[in-house]
Design an enzyme around this catalytic site. Sequence first.
Site, PDB file in Angstrom:
ATOM      1  N   ARG A   1      -3.585   4.125   5.053  1.00  0.00           N
ATOM      2  CA  ARG A   1      -3.397   2.731   5.417  1.00  0.00           C
ATOM      3  C   ARG A   1      -2.664   1.949   4.336  1.00  0.00           C
ATOM      4  O   ARG A   1      -2.179   0.840   4.579  1.00  0.00           O
ATOM      5  CB  ARG A   1      -4.755   2.069   5.687  1.00  0.00           C
ATOM      6  CG  ARG A   1      -5.533   2.659   6.841  1.00  0.00           C
ATOM      7  CD  ARG A   1      -6.912   2.036   6.986  1.00  0.00           C
ATOM      8  NE  ARG A   1      -6.832   0.622   7.320  1.00  0.00           N
ATOM      9  CZ  ARG A   1      -7.220  -0.358   6.532  1.00  0.00           C
ATOM     10  NH1 ARG A   1      -7.695  -0.096   5.330  1.00  0.00           N
ATOM     11  NH2 ARG A   1      -7.135  -1.614   6.908  1.00  0.00           N
TER      12      ARG A   1
ATOM     13  N   ARG B   1       5.555   1.359  -2.497  1.00  0.00           N
ATOM     14  CA  ARG B   1       6.870   0.736  -2.375  1.00  0.00           C
ATOM     15  C   ARG B   1       7.728   1.028  -3.600  1.00  0.00           C
ATOM     16  O   ARG B   1       7.255   0.933  -4.738  1.00  0.00           O
ATOM     17  CB  ARG B   1       6.725  -0.777  -2.213  1.00  0.00           C
ATOM     18  CG  ARG B   1       5.925  -1.183  -0.978  1.00  0.00           C
ATOM     19  CD  ARG B   1       6.280  -2.590  -0.543  1.00  0.00           C
ATOM     20  NE  ARG B   1       5.487  -2.953   0.629  1.00  0.00           N
ATOM     21  CZ  ARG B   1       4.465  -3.799   0.595  1.00  0.00           C
ATOM     22  NH1 ARG B   1       4.128  -4.384  -0.532  1.00  0.00           N
ATOM     23  NH2 ARG B   1       3.801  -4.075   1.693  1.00  0.00           N
TER      24      ARG B   1
ATOM     25  N   ARG C   1     -21.386   1.083   4.670  1.00  0.00           N
ATOM     26  CA  ARG C   1     -21.420   0.484   3.341  1.00  0.00           C
ATOM     27  C   ARG C   1     -21.555  -1.030   3.530  1.00  0.00           C
ATOM     28  O   ARG C   1     -21.034  -1.600   4.498  1.00  0.00           O
ATOM     29  CB  ARG C   1     -20.140   0.784   2.567  1.00  0.00           C
ATOM     30  CG  ARG C   1     -19.919   2.249   2.318  1.00  0.00           C
ATOM     31  CD  ARG C   1     -20.886   2.835   1.304  1.00  0.00           C
ATOM     32  NE  ARG C   1     -20.548   2.415  -0.051  1.00  0.00           N
ATOM     33  CZ  ARG C   1     -21.299   2.684  -1.114  1.00  0.00           C
ATOM     34  NH1 ARG C   1     -22.453   3.331  -0.970  1.00  0.00           N
ATOM     35  NH2 ARG C   1     -20.928   2.303  -2.321  1.00  0.00           N
TER      36      ARG C   1
ATOM     37  N   ARG D   1     -14.002  -5.794  -7.336  1.00  0.00           N
ATOM     38  CA  ARG D   1     -12.979  -6.826  -7.419  1.00  0.00           C
ATOM     39  C   ARG D   1     -13.622  -8.195  -7.575  1.00  0.00           C
ATOM     40  O   ARG D   1     -14.820  -8.373  -7.325  1.00  0.00           O
ATOM     41  CB  ARG D   1     -12.079  -6.813  -6.174  1.00  0.00           C
ATOM     42  CG  ARG D   1     -12.787  -7.081  -4.852  1.00  0.00           C
ATOM     43  CD  ARG D   1     -11.804  -6.992  -3.683  1.00  0.00           C
ATOM     44  NE  ARG D   1     -12.448  -7.287  -2.406  1.00  0.00           N
ATOM     45  CZ  ARG D   1     -11.804  -7.378  -1.245  1.00  0.00           C
ATOM     46  NH1 ARG D   1     -10.496  -7.192  -1.201  1.00  0.00           N
ATOM     47  NH2 ARG D   1     -12.447  -7.654  -0.126  1.00  0.00           N
TER      48      ARG D   1
ATOM     49  N   GLU E   1     -17.706  -8.508  -6.350  1.00  0.00           N
ATOM     50  CA  GLU E   1     -18.034  -7.748  -5.149  1.00  0.00           C
ATOM     51  C   GLU E   1     -18.602  -6.380  -5.527  1.00  0.00           C
ATOM     52  O   GLU E   1     -17.944  -5.600  -6.217  1.00  0.00           O
ATOM     53  CB  GLU E   1     -16.767  -7.585  -4.319  1.00  0.00           C
ATOM     54  CG  GLU E   1     -16.982  -7.203  -2.880  1.00  0.00           C
ATOM     55  CD  GLU E   1     -15.707  -7.379  -2.068  1.00  0.00           C
ATOM     56  OE1 GLU E   1     -15.226  -6.360  -1.542  1.00  0.00           O
ATOM     57  OE2 GLU E   1     -15.191  -8.513  -1.976  1.00  0.00           O
TER      58      GLU E   1
ATOM     59  N   TYR F   1     -13.525   0.782  11.746  1.00  0.00           N
ATOM     60  CA  TYR F   1     -12.992  -0.296  10.937  1.00  0.00           C
ATOM     61  C   TYR F   1     -11.828  -0.917  11.691  1.00  0.00           C
ATOM     62  O   TYR F   1     -10.880  -0.229  12.072  1.00  0.00           O
ATOM     63  CB  TYR F   1     -12.504   0.208   9.574  1.00  0.00           C
ATOM     64  CG  TYR F   1     -11.944  -0.913   8.724  1.00  0.00           C
ATOM     65  CD1 TYR F   1     -12.795  -1.702   7.955  1.00  0.00           C
ATOM     66  CD2 TYR F   1     -10.591  -1.203   8.734  1.00  0.00           C
ATOM     67  CE1 TYR F   1     -12.297  -2.753   7.202  1.00  0.00           C
ATOM     68  CE2 TYR F   1     -10.079  -2.254   7.991  1.00  0.00           C
ATOM     69  CZ  TYR F   1     -10.940  -3.022   7.226  1.00  0.00           C
ATOM     70  OH  TYR F   1     -10.444  -4.065   6.495  1.00  0.00           O
TER      71      TYR F   1
ATOM     72  N   ASP G   1      -9.041  -4.284  11.845  1.00  0.00           N
ATOM     73  CA  ASP G   1      -8.481  -5.530  11.350  1.00  0.00           C
ATOM     74  C   ASP G   1      -8.658  -6.611  12.416  1.00  0.00           C
ATOM     75  O   ASP G   1      -8.875  -6.327  13.595  1.00  0.00           O
ATOM     76  CB  ASP G   1      -6.996  -5.363  11.027  1.00  0.00           C
ATOM     77  CG  ASP G   1      -6.785  -4.571   9.733  1.00  0.00           C
ATOM     78  OD1 ASP G   1      -7.648  -4.663   8.838  1.00  0.00           O
ATOM     79  OD2 ASP G   1      -5.761  -3.876   9.629  1.00  0.00           O
TER      80      ASP G   1
END
Length: 382
Positions: A172, A176, A248, A278, A299, A347, A349
């Site tokens: 995912r 670049r 989780r 993070r 987190e 999962y 989006d």
Amino acid sequence: MTERLMMVGAGLSGAVLARQLAEAGHAITVVDARSHVAGNCHTARDPQTGVMVHVYGPHIFHTDDDRVWDYVQRFARFRSYKNQVKTTVAGQVYSLPVNLHTINQFFGRAMRPEEARAFVAARTADIPDPQTFEEQALAFVGPDLYAAFFKGYTEKQWGTSPANLPASILKRLPLRFTYDDNYFFHRHQGIPENGYTAMVAAILDHPGISVRLETVFDPSEAADWNHVFWSGPLDGFFNYRLGRLGYRTLDFETFRATGDWQGCAVMNHPGADVPFTRISEHKHFAPWESHAESVLYREYPRACGPDDIPYYPIRLAQEKSLLADYVALAKEAPNVTFVGRLGTYRYLDMDVTIREALDLAAAFLAARSTGTPAPRFSGAPL
């Protein structure tokens, strides 16, 4: 014919389904165990600082689906937002996703795109068909970038070695060979100006929809309704009779600061010596606003217990076997459709969640018009 439909959950799935079916003339009751709508994308103003806080962690809307983008803009004004994630590794700050700047900075070089592409390729492992996260990472970026940016973060996020996780998790993420540090590559990206909760409340604002918060729906009451749409945990509908599917969850340590604490919305901390993954600084999710103070979250991922909020389905071999058993039960449950992230144990989006709800509403209405069975799931769990 008007039907009485029960929508369990006031998140994106439940809200969009409720709106579509109410506009088609049905009477919808939406219940949610929490005290607010919008599920895990709930946003709220911090009373001390005035900052709009993403209460259950950061949510940035991004999609290439024009219909979904047009849909959400019916209910909220979206402001353009570019997700520029940073990460701290061995005392230095790098940009994510891994891009040409990250590569040059990490290796102390000044390579052009094709030079960097060849440089990274020379360090990757020859694994034709990676099966695990670790194999995918070694074939994708090589051992040095993997160890620095992916390994520790993944171990903390999932509580296991990347060698135990499927390659699909890493697939995912982009790599670049330009200086583009926009985390997402979708054409439409933004955040609703007044937060996600206001947007979901607007979706639910229809005379055919009744919303009851702090209300727990008992699956034994399903027969009292013409149809039930369940966006809670799939195993929860069956009272976990076969065992619990693995998730989780996240703990958030909130702290406040004066001024700008970290200079960006999200700073990853992949090092194994740091217990959290993070830090998010929430005022940066609304750069069109100005605040003298700041609200931040550290987190901490961990295993999800019975009383915790489930975030990420684990979907390893053991969970998939149990999932197959629950899917078999679901196919036998009368007048119930399982929807969304929890109902299909995937999962998702936000844009995919909305698209599946739109498609399911159309499929349900078509089934009713032809007298055929309603879809059992909004998306295939297996």
